[in-house]
Design an enzyme around this catalytic site. Structure first.
Site, PDB file in Angstrom:
ATOM      1  N   HIS A  54      12.252  -1.532 -12.670  1.00 52.62           N
ATOM      2  CA  HIS A  54      11.967  -2.969 -12.808  1.00 52.62           C
ATOM      3  C   HIS A  54      11.970  -3.586 -11.414  1.00 52.62           C
ATOM      4  O   HIS A  54      12.989  -3.559 -10.723  1.00 52.62           O
ATOM      5  CB  HIS A  54      13.039  -3.636 -13.685  1.00 52.62           C
ATOM      6  CG  HIS A  54      12.807  -5.099 -13.922  1.00 52.62           C
ATOM      7  ND1 HIS A  54      13.723  -5.885 -14.589  1.00 52.62           N
ATOM      8  CD2 HIS A  54      11.780  -5.926 -13.616  1.00 52.62           C
ATOM      9  CE1 HIS A  54      13.259  -7.131 -14.668  1.00 52.62           C
ATOM     10  NE2 HIS A  54      12.084  -7.177 -14.077  1.00 52.62           N
TER      11      HIS A  54
ATOM     12  N   HIS B 217       0.809  -1.221   0.000  1.00 53.81           N
ATOM     13  CA  HIS B 217       0.000   0.000   0.000  1.00 53.81           C
ATOM     14  C   HIS B 217       0.846   1.277   0.000  1.00 53.81           C
ATOM     15  O   HIS B 217       1.886   1.357   0.646  1.00 53.81           O
ATOM     16  CB  HIS B 217      -0.957   0.024   1.193  1.00 53.81           C
ATOM     17  CG  HIS B 217      -0.238   0.136   2.513  1.00 53.81           C
ATOM     18  ND1 HIS B 217       0.070   1.331   3.090  1.00 53.81           N
ATOM     19  CD2 HIS B 217       0.246  -0.815   3.330  1.00 53.81           C
ATOM     20  CE1 HIS B 217       0.702   1.130   4.225  1.00 53.81           C
ATOM     21  NE2 HIS B 217       0.830  -0.177   4.402  1.00 53.81           N
TER      22      HIS B 217
HETATM   23  C1  ACO Z   1      12.328 -12.998 -15.330  1.00 53.30           C
HETATM   24  C2  ACO Z   1      13.748 -12.551 -14.983  1.00 53.30           C
HETATM   25  O1  ACO Z   1      14.645 -13.319 -14.960  1.00 53.30           O
HETATM   26  S1  ACO Z   1      13.983 -10.903 -14.608  1.00 53.30           S
HETATM   27  C3  ACO Z   1      15.712 -10.749 -14.246  1.00 53.30           C
HETATM   28  C4  ACO Z   1      15.977 -10.600 -12.785  1.00 53.30           C
HETATM   29  N1  ACO Z   1      17.421 -10.604 -12.578  1.00 53.30           N
HETATM   30  C5  ACO Z   1      17.929 -10.507 -11.354  1.00 53.30           C
HETATM   31  O2  ACO Z   1      17.216 -10.418 -10.391  1.00 53.30           O
HETATM   32  C6  ACO Z   1      19.446 -10.539 -11.289  1.00 53.30           C
HETATM   33  C7  ACO Z   1      19.920  -9.392 -10.445  1.00 53.30           C
HETATM   34  N2  ACO Z   1      21.357  -9.323 -10.399  1.00 53.30           N
HETATM   35  C8  ACO Z   1      22.012  -9.283  -9.252  1.00 53.30           C
HETATM   36  O3  ACO Z   1      21.470  -9.387  -8.172  1.00 53.30           O
HETATM   37  C9  ACO Z   1      23.499  -9.126  -9.445  1.00 53.30           C
HETATM   38  O4  ACO Z   1      24.119 -10.162  -8.782  1.00 53.30           O
HETATM   39  C10 ACO Z   1      24.011  -7.727  -9.043  1.00 53.30           C
HETATM   40  C11 ACO Z   1      23.467  -6.746 -10.085  1.00 53.30           C
HETATM   41  C12 ACO Z   1      23.578  -7.287  -7.665  1.00 53.30           C
HETATM   42  C13 ACO Z   1      25.535  -7.709  -9.052  1.00 53.30           C
HETATM   43  O5  ACO Z   1      25.995  -8.078 -10.304  1.00 53.30           O
HETATM   44  P1  ACO Z   1      27.566  -8.025 -10.621  1.00 53.30           P
HETATM   45  O6  ACO Z   1      28.112  -6.669 -10.274  1.00 53.30           O
HETATM   46  O7  ACO Z   1      27.707  -8.492 -12.038  1.00 53.30           O
HETATM   47  O8  ACO Z   1      28.184  -9.030  -9.586  1.00 53.30           O
HETATM   48  P2  ACO Z   1      28.999 -10.368  -9.877  1.00 53.30           P
HETATM   49  O9  ACO Z   1      28.084 -11.403 -10.463  1.00 53.30           O
HETATM   50  O10 ACO Z   1      30.243 -10.003 -10.635  1.00 53.30           O
HETATM   51  O11 ACO Z   1      29.388 -10.835  -8.410  1.00 53.30           O
HETATM   52  C14 ACO Z   1      30.311 -10.104  -7.617  1.00 53.30           C
HETATM   53  C15 ACO Z   1      30.338 -10.716  -6.240  1.00 53.30           C
HETATM   54  O12 ACO Z   1      29.118 -10.414  -5.568  1.00 53.30           O
HETATM   55  C16 ACO Z   1      28.422 -11.620  -5.223  1.00 53.30           C
HETATM   56  N3  ACO Z   1      27.015 -11.390  -5.499  1.00 53.30           N
HETATM   57  C17 ACO Z   1      26.438 -11.162  -6.703  1.00 53.30           C
HETATM   58  N4  ACO Z   1      25.138 -10.926  -6.567  1.00 53.30           N
HETATM   59  C18 ACO Z   1      24.873 -11.020  -5.256  1.00 53.30           C
HETATM   60  C19 ACO Z   1      23.693 -10.860  -4.507  1.00 53.30           C
HETATM   61  N5  ACO Z   1      22.515 -10.559  -5.095  1.00 53.30           N
HETATM   62  N6  ACO Z   1      23.754 -11.013  -3.167  1.00 53.30           N
HETATM   63  C20 ACO Z   1      24.935 -11.306  -2.560  1.00 53.30           C
HETATM   64  N7  ACO Z   1      26.098 -11.444  -3.225  1.00 53.30           N
HETATM   65  C21 ACO Z   1      26.054 -11.311  -4.566  1.00 53.30           C
HETATM   66  C22 ACO Z   1      29.013 -12.704  -6.111  1.00 53.30           C
HETATM   67  O13 ACO Z   1      28.914 -13.963  -5.512  1.00 53.30           O
HETATM   68  C23 ACO Z   1      30.438 -12.232  -6.233  1.00 53.30           C
HETATM   69  O14 ACO Z   1      31.119 -12.567  -5.070  1.00 53.30           O
HETATM   70  P3  ACO Z   1      32.651 -13.070  -5.117  1.00 53.30           P
HETATM   71  O15 ACO Z   1      33.433 -11.922  -5.697  1.00 53.30           O
HETATM   72  O16 ACO Z   1      32.978 -13.369  -3.699  1.00 53.30           O
HETATM   73  O17 ACO Z   1      32.660 -14.269  -6.023  1.00 53.30           O
END
Ligand code: ACO
Length: 220
Positions: A155, A146
């Site tokens: 998104h 709400h």
């Molecule tokens: C229908 C659909 O599919 S819609 C699409 C929806 N997509 C999503 O929800 C994906 C969202 N993406 C994320 O959450 C990503 O992980 C982001 C944007 C937060 C970070 O992405 P990047 O900067 O590329 O991070 P990258 O993958 O290089 O990881 C870097 C580090 O952070 C960690 N990490 C990545 N994402 C996360 C997260 N969400 N939570 C905790 N740690 C994370 C990785 O394990 C890595 O750790 P390491 O260096 O110890 O190995």
């Protein structure tokens, strides 16, 4: 031709185009053409794909209908909300009509406000007095409670949970399964990582992740 059955132009030859095709069909509309800036295969069979604005203009020129006979929706997800807004502006300039899409399985409160071109996808919930901005995507089973005010080109990815009275700035990306506690402010173009538990305001342009969420990249 009813509004719901107007043919749809989809920008983006991605998996999200298949989501929008299913939604269009459920609403009784057909997908007229798919457009992508890249040279990619059609995302599903039975539809033409054309490349870029020039390709779309050429396709439209060969059609029997005027431009305003077509609605458009943008299949560009991820953290690319600003691209979605820019493309929307270009397609409107061309004369196409933005389509607001609400899946029949979504629950939208009668007093929620949906702005043009937003997509409310399968099983999502929009609660009382929430506002969803222009060309914002509320993805599968996401929940916006709400009085939330969600900006333009945002998104909210699958399964994210936004508690009450949250504000999300334009272009922000709340990734899959994130949870945001009540009354917080998520700045414009911020990224909330998948599965994050957000307990404090997030500055504009920052990326946060973890439980509780911490800023990992301050400003781009
Ligand atoms: C229908 C659909 O599919 S819609 C699409 C929806 N997509 C999503 O929800 C994906 C969202 N993406 C994320 O959450 C990503 O992980 C982001 C944007 C937060 C970070 O992405 P990047 O900067 O590329 O991070 P990258 O993958 O290089 O990881 C870097 C580090 O952070 C960690 N990490 C990545 N994402 C996360 C997260 N969400 N939570 C905790 N740690 C994370 C990785 O394990 C890595 O750790 P390491 O260096 O110890 O190995």
């Amino acid at each position: 031709m009813t509004d719901a059955s107007r043919p749809l132009v989809i920008w983006g030859g991605t998996g999200h185009a298949r989501v929008l095709r299913e939604l269009a069909q459920t609403l009784g509309a057909s997908v007229a053409v798919v457009v992508d800036s890249r040279s990619v295969p059609a995302p599903f069979s039975g539809v033409s794909i054309v490349q870029g604005l020039d390709g779309l203009r050429a396709w439209l020129a060969g059609q029997p209908h005027s431009l305003d006979a077509y609605d458009f929706a943008i299949a560009v997800g991820g953290g690319f909300g600003r691209d979605r807004l820019m493309l929307a502006s270009q397609l409107k300039d061309l004369g196409l009509v933005p389509r607001t899409l609400v899946h029949p399985t979504a629950n939208v409160a009668v007093d929620a406000s949906l702005q043009e071109g937003c997509q409310i996808l399968m099983g999502s919930a929009i609660s009382a007095c929430a506002t969803i901005g222009r060309f914002t995507i509320i993805n599968t089973k996401a929940s916006v409670d709400h009085d939330c005010r969600i900006g333009d080109g945002v998104h909210v990815a699958p399964g994210a949970t936004l508690c009450g009275e949250i504000q999300v700035g334009d272009g922000a990306f709340v990734a899959a399964g994130a949870t945001i506690l009540p009354r917080l402010r998520i700045g414009a173009d911020a990224v909330v990582g998948a599965g994050a538990l957000v307990t404090r305001d997030v500055p504009a342009g920052a990326t946060v992740m973890g439980c509780p969420a911490r800023v990992i990249s301050p400003l781009s």
